[in-house]
Design a protein around this motif. Structure first.
Motif, PDB file in Angstrom:
ATOM      1  N   VAL A  70      -8.187   2.232   0.330  1.00  0.00           N
ATOM      2  CA  VAL A  70      -7.317   3.406   0.210  1.00  0.00           C
ATOM      3  C   VAL A  70      -6.525   3.304  -1.090  1.00  0.00           C
ATOM      4  N   SER A  71      -6.518   4.380  -1.868  1.00  0.00           N
ATOM      5  CA  SER A  71      -5.664   4.404  -3.061  1.00  0.00           C
ATOM      6  C   SER A  71      -4.235   4.611  -2.599  1.00  0.00           C
ATOM      7  N   SER A  72      -3.326   3.759  -3.055  1.00  0.00           N
ATOM      8  CA  SER A  72      -1.984   3.736  -2.452  1.00  0.00           C
ATOM      9  C   SER A  72      -0.893   3.600  -3.499  1.00  0.00           C
ATOM     10  N   GLN A  73       0.307   4.041  -3.104  1.00  0.00           N
ATOM     11  CA  GLN A  73       1.465   3.901  -3.998  1.00  0.00           C
ATOM     12  C   GLN A  73       2.078   2.509  -3.884  1.00  0.00           C
ATOM     13  N   GLY A  74       1.777   1.789  -2.789  1.00  0.00           N
ATOM     14  CA  GLY A  74       2.390   0.472  -2.596  1.00  0.00           C
ATOM     15  C   GLY A  74       1.513  -0.432  -1.757  1.00  0.00           C
ATOM     16  N   GLY A  75       1.998  -1.642  -1.493  1.00  0.00           N
ATOM     17  CA  GLY A  75       1.165  -2.651  -0.845  1.00  0.00           C
ATOM     18  C   GLY A  75       1.387  -2.781   0.653  1.00  0.00           C
ATOM     19  N   SER A  76       1.539  -1.664   1.380  1.00  0.00           N
ATOM     20  CA  SER A  76       1.674  -1.766   2.833  1.00  0.00           C
ATOM     21  C   SER A  76       1.053  -0.553   3.506  1.00  0.00           C
ATOM     22  N   LEU A  77       0.870  -0.648   4.816  1.00  0.00           N
ATOM     23  CA  LEU A  77       0.263   0.457   5.553  1.00  0.00           C
ATOM     24  C   LEU A  77       1.185   1.674   5.600  1.00  0.00           C
ATOM     25  N   ALA A  97       2.929   2.709   3.044  1.00  0.00           N
ATOM     26  CA  ALA A  97       3.015   3.322   1.708  1.00  0.00           C
ATOM     27  C   ALA A  97       2.262   4.657   1.704  1.00  0.00           C
ATOM     28  N   GLN A  98       2.629   5.528   0.762  1.00  0.00           N
ATOM     29  CA  GLN A  98       1.957   6.828   0.648  1.00  0.00           C
ATOM     30  C   GLN A  98       0.590   6.670  -0.006  1.00  0.00           C
ATOM     31  N   VAL A  99      -0.347   7.483   0.441  1.00  0.00           N
ATOM     32  CA  VAL A  99      -1.655   7.517  -0.225  1.00  0.00           C
ATOM     33  C   VAL A  99      -1.469   8.079  -1.639  1.00  0.00           C
ATOM     34  N   ALA A 100      -2.025   7.381  -2.633  1.00  0.00           N
ATOM     35  CA  ALA A 100      -1.942   7.898  -4.008  1.00  0.00           C
ATOM     36  C   ALA A 100      -2.931   9.041  -4.165  1.00  0.00           C
ATOM     37  N   PRO A 101      -2.486  10.159  -4.774  1.00  0.00           N
ATOM     38  CA  PRO A 101      -3.353  11.337  -4.841  1.00  0.00           C
ATOM     39  C   PRO A 101      -4.547  11.178  -5.791  1.00  0.00           C
ATOM     40  N   ASN A 102      -4.401  10.326  -6.802  1.00  0.00           N
ATOM     41  CA  ASN A 102      -5.531  10.168  -7.736  1.00  0.00           C
ATOM     42  C   ASN A 102      -6.173   8.796  -7.569  1.00  0.00           C
ATOM     43  N   PHE A 103      -7.483   8.757  -7.688  1.00  0.00           N
ATOM     44  CA  PHE A 103      -8.220   7.536  -7.386  1.00  0.00           C
ATOM     45  C   PHE A 103      -8.166   6.510  -8.525  1.00  0.00           C
ATOM     46  N   GLY A 104      -8.691   6.880  -9.677  1.00  0.00           N
ATOM     47  CA  GLY A 104      -8.891   5.914 -10.764  1.00  0.00           C
ATOM     48  C   GLY A 104      -7.602   5.290 -11.268  1.00  0.00           C
ATOM     49  N   ARG A 105      -6.532   6.062 -11.290  1.00  0.00           N
ATOM     50  CA  ARG A 105      -5.278   5.563 -11.856  1.00  0.00           C
ATOM     51  C   ARG A 105      -4.189   5.363 -10.798  1.00  0.00           C
ATOM     52  N   CYS A 106      -4.568   5.090  -9.573  1.00  0.00           N
ATOM     53  CA  CYS A 106      -3.558   4.818  -8.547  1.00  0.00           C
ATOM     54  C   CYS A 106      -2.958   3.439  -8.801  1.00  0.00           C
ATOM     55  N   PRO A 107      -1.708   3.191  -8.342  1.00  0.00           N
ATOM     56  CA  PRO A 107      -1.079   1.899  -8.623  1.00  0.00           C
ATOM     57  C   PRO A 107      -1.713   0.735  -7.849  1.00  0.00           C
ATOM     58  N   VAL A 108      -2.053   0.976  -6.578  1.00  0.00           N
ATOM     59  CA  VAL A 108      -2.466  -0.141  -5.707  1.00  0.00           C
ATOM     60  C   VAL A 108      -3.674   0.290  -4.874  1.00  0.00           C
ATOM     61  N   PHE A 109      -4.564  -0.673  -4.578  1.00  0.00           N
ATOM     62  CA  PHE A 109      -5.617  -0.436  -3.589  1.00  0.00           C
ATOM     63  C   PHE A 109      -5.375  -1.319  -2.366  1.00  0.00           C
ATOM     64  N   LEU A 110      -5.444  -0.699  -1.191  1.00  0.00           N
ATOM     65  CA  LEU A 110      -5.425  -1.475   0.049  1.00  0.00           C
ATOM     66  C   LEU A 110      -6.847  -1.539   0.587  1.00  0.00           C
ATOM     67  N   ILE A 111      -7.285  -2.729   0.984  1.00  0.00           N
ATOM     68  CA  ILE A 111      -8.600  -2.875   1.620  1.00  0.00           C
ATOM     69  C   ILE A 111      -8.335  -3.259   3.073  1.00  0.00           C
ATOM     70  N   ILE A 112      -8.671  -2.349   3.989  1.00  0.00           N
ATOM     71  CA  ILE A 112      -8.292  -2.525   5.390  1.00  0.00           C
ATOM     72  C   ILE A 112      -9.534  -2.740   6.253  1.00  0.00           C
ATOM     73  N   ASP A 113      -9.470  -3.730   7.123  1.00  0.00           N
ATOM     74  CA  ASP A 113     -10.542  -3.938   8.093  1.00  0.00           C
ATOM     75  C   ASP A 113     -10.256  -3.043   9.303  1.00  0.00           C
ATOM     76  N   SER A 114     -11.117  -2.070   9.554  1.00  0.00           N
ATOM     77  CA  SER A 114     -10.806  -1.055  10.559  1.00  0.00           C
ATOM     78  C   SER A 114     -10.815  -1.623  11.993  1.00  0.00           C
ATOM     79  N   GLU A 115     -11.472  -2.746  12.226  1.00  0.00           N
ATOM     80  CA  GLU A 115     -11.486  -3.314  13.585  1.00  0.00           C
ATOM     81  C   GLU A 115     -10.159  -4.006  13.898  1.00  0.00           C
ATOM     82  N   THR A 116      -9.653  -4.774  12.942  1.00  0.00           N
ATOM     83  CA  THR A 116      -8.449  -5.577  13.208  1.00  0.00           C
ATOM     84  C   THR A 116      -7.197  -4.969  12.595  1.00  0.00           C
TER      85      THR A 116
END
Lengths: 278, 106
Positions: free
Chosen positions: B5-12, B14-33
């Motif tokens: 998820v492209s995100s404004q910050g490093g937590s769940l 945080a707001q989703v960043a509207p633009n992909f390539g230049r977003c500040p942070v990426f969260l990689i979330i495991d959907s099961e856990t």
């Protein structure tokens, strides 16, 4: 040979108007080569109505990948400063509009899998308006992002027997502007006596100062209240070359595609005096 | 399944960043856990080619799905080539965007 760049920072201040006037006036006594360096929106040809003598496709380098030789090691992707390459498991994705044709990928490839390729970005034209006036212009293809190779190509084609070369520069102060102004002996800034004109003039002037090119100002659409520009000129120790007055007659002439030399007898004298100075 | 998820910050939260390539942070979330990792996007301040570079980064982190606001054409091409599923017009917090995506009929 003297190279004069006509620039402005702000768009629509009269670069093309002045470039055409200069070309017209100077070619009465000298050999002139006019280059329309605004390759994204060239428009000098609308006024000169030239017969095209030479037409050439402009091509730039693009890497070609031999996937049979490629080991997909990713070294070309790593060396690419513009991130125009993505190396996948069994394929390479190339983003042509991002590539700056630096050829680093060729140097980086240990397998010799990257080859020299060419790709068209626009068309260049050459014409002779009269025996004393050459004219070149170019048009960037739709969907292309880099106009600088077209501008440097235009400059490479400058006729050696010209006494004066005039660069009708693109607006703005980024790469195309720098490419156009680079190598000029003198820059004429065309501006208008408004806060917008001044603001962009300042930025463009800073760029030209860094390039150490002498420059002067032409105030267009002058209506007698030009203090805003004159103050800046005084502070920066610049000179005002000429004033073009704000007149409906000029606007009408321009809209009909007329070059305004006849309408400006005073301007002609001012410019001649100034050109002799250069 | 790993979701980027492209995100404004490093937590769940945080707001989703509207633009992909230049977003500040990426969260990689495991959907099961719902466990996640995050990293600052190295493509954020890049001169050009931010989209493809961002796609490469999240691919390296094992993402299979991308949730973001919008992507540019180059980023879209890269995401597709990597075989990741692209979901645009995500908004709200990262958690909300993921919940919404997981609830959608597949």
């Amino acid at each position: 040979m003297k190279r004069i760049a006509v620039a402005s920072g702000k768009g629509g201040t009269g670069k093309t108007t002045l470039s055409l006037i200069l070309a017209e006036i100077l070619s009465q006594k000298y050999k002139v080569h006019l280059l329309d360096c605004d390759v994204e929106e060239p428009n000098c040809h609308l006024f000169l109505k030239p017969k095209i003598k030479k037409k050439k496709e402009v091509k730039i380098f693009t890497p070609l990948f031999d996937l049979k030789k490629c080991a997909f090691c990713g070294k070309c992707q790593k060396v690419c400063q513009f991130h125009a390459l993505l190396v996948l498991k069994d394929n390479i994705l190339k983003f042509d509009e991002i590539c700056h044709s630096c050829r680093a990928c060729i140097l980086a490839c240990p397998e010799g899998a990257v080859k020299e390729g060419k790709r068209r970005i626009g068309v260049e034209y050459f014409s002779e308006i009269k025996s004393s006036l050459y004219f070149s212009w170019a048009a960037l293809d739709v969907n292309e992002a880099r106009s600088t190779p077209l501008i440097s190509n235009l400059k490479a084609g400058i006729k050696k027997d010209s006494d004066f070369v005039i660069y009708d520069s693109p607006p703005g102060t980024s790469c195309p502007f720098v490419e156009a102004v680079h190598g000029a002996d003198y820059v004429i800034f065309v501006t208008e006596p408004t806060p917008f004109g001044l603001y962009d003039l300042k930025i463009a002037h800073q760029a030209v100062k860094r390039m150490k090119i002498p420059c002067g100002i032409v105030i267009n659409r002058s209506y007698g209240e030009d203090k805003i520009i004159e103050d800046y000129v005084k502070k920066q120790n610049l000179e005002i070359i000429a004033y073009i007055s704000f007149s409906k007659k000029f606007a009408q002439g321009y809209s009909r595609g007329k070059i305004l030399t006849e309408l400006f007898p005073g301007l002609k004298n001012d410019l001649f005096k100034f050109m002799r100075g250069i | 399944m790993k979701i980027a998820v492209s995100s404004q910050g490093g937590s769940l939260s945080a707001q989703v960043a509207p633009n992909f390539g230049r977003c500040p942070v990426f969260l990689i979330i495991d959907s099961e856990t719902m466990k996640f990792e995050f990293f600052t996007n190295p493509a954020e301040g890049m001169m050009g080619g931010a989209g493809p570079e961002a796609a490469r980064q999240i691919h390296q982190h094992g993402a299979e799905v991308v949730l973001t606001g919008v992507v540019g054409p180059n980023a879209e091409k890269a995401i597709q080539t990597y075989g990741m599923k692209l979901v645009q017009r995500a908004s709200g917090t990262v958690k909300e965007a993921i919940d919404k995506y997981l609830k959608e009929p597949k």
